[in-house]
Design a protein around this motif. Structure first.
Motif, short mmCIF file in Angstrom:
data_model
loop_
_atom_site.label_atom_id
_atom_site.label_comp_id
_atom_site.label_asym_id
_atom_site.label_seq_id
_atom_site.Cartn_x
_atom_site.Cartn_y
_atom_site.Cartn_z
N TYR A 29 -31.64 41.86 21.37
CA TYR A 29 -31.00 41.61 22.66
C TYR A 29 -31.31 42.76 23.62
O TYR A 29 -31.36 43.92 23.22
CB TYR A 29 -29.49 41.47 22.46
N GLY A 30 -31.52 42.39 24.89
CA GLY A 30 -31.72 43.41 25.91
C GLY A 30 -31.39 42.87 27.29
O GLY A 30 -31.27 41.65 27.49
N ARG A 31 -31.24 43.80 28.25
CA ARG A 31 -30.85 43.43 29.62
C ARG A 31 -31.77 44.12 30.62
O ARG A 31 -32.22 45.25 30.41
CB ARG A 31 -29.42 43.87 29.93
N PHE A 32 -31.99 43.42 31.74
CA PHE A 32 -32.80 43.95 32.83
C PHE A 32 -32.13 43.60 34.15
O PHE A 32 -31.32 42.67 34.25
CB PHE A 32 -34.20 43.35 32.81
N SER A 33 -32.52 44.34 35.17
CA SER A 33 -32.16 44.02 36.55
C SER A 33 -33.44 43.67 37.29
O SER A 33 -34.42 44.43 37.24
CB SER A 33 -31.47 45.22 37.21
N LEU A 34 -33.45 42.52 37.97
CA LEU A 34 -34.61 42.06 38.71
C LEU A 34 -34.21 41.84 40.16
O LEU A 34 -33.28 41.07 40.44
CB LEU A 34 -35.15 40.76 38.11
N THR A 35 -34.90 42.53 41.08
CA THR A 35 -34.62 42.39 42.51
C THR A 35 -35.71 41.54 43.14
O THR A 35 -36.86 41.99 43.26
CB THR A 35 -34.57 43.77 43.19
N PRO A 36 -35.41 40.30 43.55
CA PRO A 36 -36.45 39.41 44.06
C PRO A 36 -37.19 39.93 45.28
O PRO A 36 -38.40 39.76 45.40
CB PRO A 36 -35.68 38.12 44.38
N ALA A 37 -36.47 40.57 46.19
CA ALA A 37 -37.09 40.98 47.45
C ALA A 37 -38.20 42.01 47.24
O ALA A 37 -39.21 42.01 47.95
CB ALA A 37 -36.03 41.54 48.40
N THR A 38 -38.03 42.87 46.26
CA THR A 38 -38.99 43.96 46.03
C THR A 38 -39.80 43.77 44.75
O THR A 38 -40.82 44.45 44.56
CB THR A 38 -38.27 45.31 45.95
N GLY A 39 -39.33 42.89 43.87
CA GLY A 39 -39.98 42.73 42.58
C GLY A 39 -39.62 43.82 41.59
O GLY A 39 -40.18 43.88 40.49
N GLU A 40 -38.66 44.69 41.95
CA GLU A 40 -38.29 45.79 41.07
C GLU A 40 -37.63 45.25 39.79
O GLU A 40 -36.69 44.46 39.85
CB GLU A 40 -37.34 46.75 41.77
N LEU A 41 -38.13 45.72 38.64
CA LEU A 41 -37.58 45.34 37.35
C LEU A 41 -37.16 46.61 36.63
O LEU A 41 -37.97 47.52 36.44
CB LEU A 41 -38.60 44.58 36.52
N VAL A 42 -35.88 46.67 36.22
CA VAL A 42 -35.35 47.87 35.57
C VAL A 42 -34.70 47.46 34.26
O VAL A 42 -33.88 46.53 34.22
CB VAL A 42 -34.29 48.57 36.47
N ARG A 43 -35.08 48.15 33.20
CA ARG A 43 -34.42 47.92 31.91
C ARG A 43 -33.07 48.61 31.93
O ARG A 43 -32.96 49.80 32.25
CB ARG A 43 -35.28 48.45 30.77
N LEU A 44 -32.02 47.87 31.60
CA LEU A 44 -30.66 48.41 31.64
C LEU A 44 -30.27 48.98 30.28
O LEU A 44 -30.82 48.58 29.25
CB LEU A 44 -29.68 47.30 32.05
N PRO A 45 -29.30 49.89 30.27
CA PRO A 45 -28.88 50.48 28.99
C PRO A 45 -28.38 49.41 28.02
O PRO A 45 -27.79 48.40 28.43
CB PRO A 45 -27.74 51.42 29.40
N HIS A 46 -28.63 49.66 26.74
CA HIS A 46 -28.22 48.69 25.72
C HIS A 46 -26.70 48.71 25.58
O HIS A 46 -26.06 49.77 25.67
CB HIS A 46 -28.86 49.04 24.38
N GLU A 47 -26.14 47.53 25.37
CA GLU A 47 -24.70 47.40 25.20
C GLU A 47 -24.43 46.15 24.36
O GLU A 47 -25.32 45.31 24.16
CB GLU A 47 -24.00 47.30 26.55
N PRO A 48 -23.21 45.98 23.85
CA PRO A 48 -22.89 44.76 23.11
C PRO A 48 -23.04 43.53 24.00
O PRO A 48 -22.90 43.61 25.23
CB PRO A 48 -21.43 44.96 22.69
N PHE A 49 -23.33 42.41 23.37
CA PHE A 49 -23.44 41.14 24.09
C PHE A 49 -22.07 40.48 24.10
O PHE A 49 -21.46 40.28 23.05
CB PHE A 49 -24.46 40.24 23.42
N ILE A 50 -21.59 40.14 25.29
CA ILE A 50 -20.28 39.52 25.45
C ILE A 50 -20.43 38.28 26.31
O ILE A 50 -21.01 38.34 27.40
CB ILE A 50 -19.27 40.48 26.12
N GLN A 51 -19.93 37.15 25.83
CA GLN A 51 -19.92 35.94 26.65
C GLN A 51 -18.54 35.76 27.26
O GLN A 51 -17.52 35.98 26.60
CB GLN A 51 -20.31 34.73 25.80
N PRO A 52 -18.49 35.37 28.54
CA PRO A 52 -17.20 35.32 29.23
C PRO A 52 -16.31 34.18 28.76
O PRO A 52 -16.73 33.30 28.01
CB PRO A 52 -17.61 35.12 30.70
N THR A 53 -15.08 34.21 29.21
CA THR A 53 -14.10 33.18 28.87
C THR A 53 -14.57 31.81 29.32
O THR A 53 -15.27 31.67 30.33
CB THR A 53 -12.76 33.52 29.55
N ASP A 54 -14.19 30.78 28.56
CA ASP A 54 -14.50 29.38 28.88
C ASP A 54 -15.99 29.08 28.83
O ASP A 54 -16.50 28.28 29.61
CB ASP A 54 -13.94 28.98 30.25
#
Length: 255
Positions: A81-106
């Motif tokens: 599992y991993g997370r990234f931030s993608l900014t469409p306007a600039t195309g910037e892609l940043v790998r985010l710090p690793h953390e537990p995977f949590i799915q929201p309520t409902d």
């Protein structure tokens, strides 16, 4: 309702748009029906993936870790599992710090609000040349659902294993949603497997599409805000050998 076998289907709903590009066709499908199946040929063209590149990409699935949460329910599933931030306007892609995977309520009745700890993506996987164009493809498709200034991209490479004694269940939680904007399933490989039908439904239970992803490169997209999804178990064709289903699930959430 629509049942599709991707071994014989045209480029899914996306293929019906005639001269439209694969991405334009996918955006049209998502707008009209909340779900879209893209063909392996279209996807590989968008990713610039030749046979050698695809084989290199698929080899990452041999480096996954055990999913102990699925094991508690009798399914052998491997993942990272991993997370990234993608900014469409600039195309910037940043790998985010690793953390537990949590799915929201409902969203997921088995695991919502539960911290699940999975091994992080390997550096080799993150650096694979096919990953960035896949994110770009998904970001372009998701733009029709939300004019997001930034996407949070969550990446889940999965392998489900089945044997003669134990079927492999990709979604033991049954029909569910992920609490995101766009959810996608890219078939990377399957071996000795039958079953594994992917289905997408409206919230009131109407089936939007059912398809068995047979060909590596098949890509199923759905608007997670307006649908539920699930995958049926797999079993071995040859009961003396294990069955594998390798999929990359990638979700985009407007931030």
């Amino acid at each position: 309702m629509e049942h599709i076998d991707d071994r014989s289907a045209p480029p899914g709903d996306a293929g019906a748009a005639g001269a439209a590009s694969p991405v334009e066709a996918a955006r049209s499908c998502l707008t009209s029906s909340a779900v879209c199946l893209m063909s392996p040929a279209s996807v590989r063209e968008q990713l610039g993936a030749d046979e050698d590149g695809w084989a290199r990409f698929a080899a990452h699935w041999d480096e996954l870790g055990e999913d102990r949460y699925a094991a508690e329910r009798g399914t052998r599933r491997l993942r990272r599992y991993g997370r990234f931030s993608l900014t469409p306007a600039t195309g910037e892609l940043v790998r985010l710090p690793h953390e537990p995977f949590i799915q929201p309520t409902d969203t997921n009745p088995l695991y919502e609000t539960v911290d699940r700890h999975f091994e992080p993506l390997t550096d080799a996987f993150v650096a694979d040349p096919l990953l960035r164009p896949l994110f770009d493809l998904l970001g372009q498709a998701a733009a029709v659902l939300d004019d997001a200034g930034r996407w949070i991209v969550k990446v889940h490479p999965f392998r489900v294993v089945a044997t003669a004694d134990d079927e492999g269940d990709p979604t033991p939680e049954g029909r569910h949603k992920d609490g995101v904007t766009l959810v996608s399933s890219l078939l990377v490989n399957r071996d000795n497997a039958v079953g594994g039908q992917s289905s997408v439904y409206t919230h009131d239970g109407r089936e939007l599409l059912s398809t068995t992803l047979h060909r590596p490169g098949s890509l199923l997209l759905s608007d997670d805000r307006d649908s539920l999804h699930c995958v049926s178990p797999i079993r071995p064709m040859d009961m003396t050998q294990p069955a594998y289903r390798d999929v990359l699930v990638t979700t985009l959430t407007a931030a």
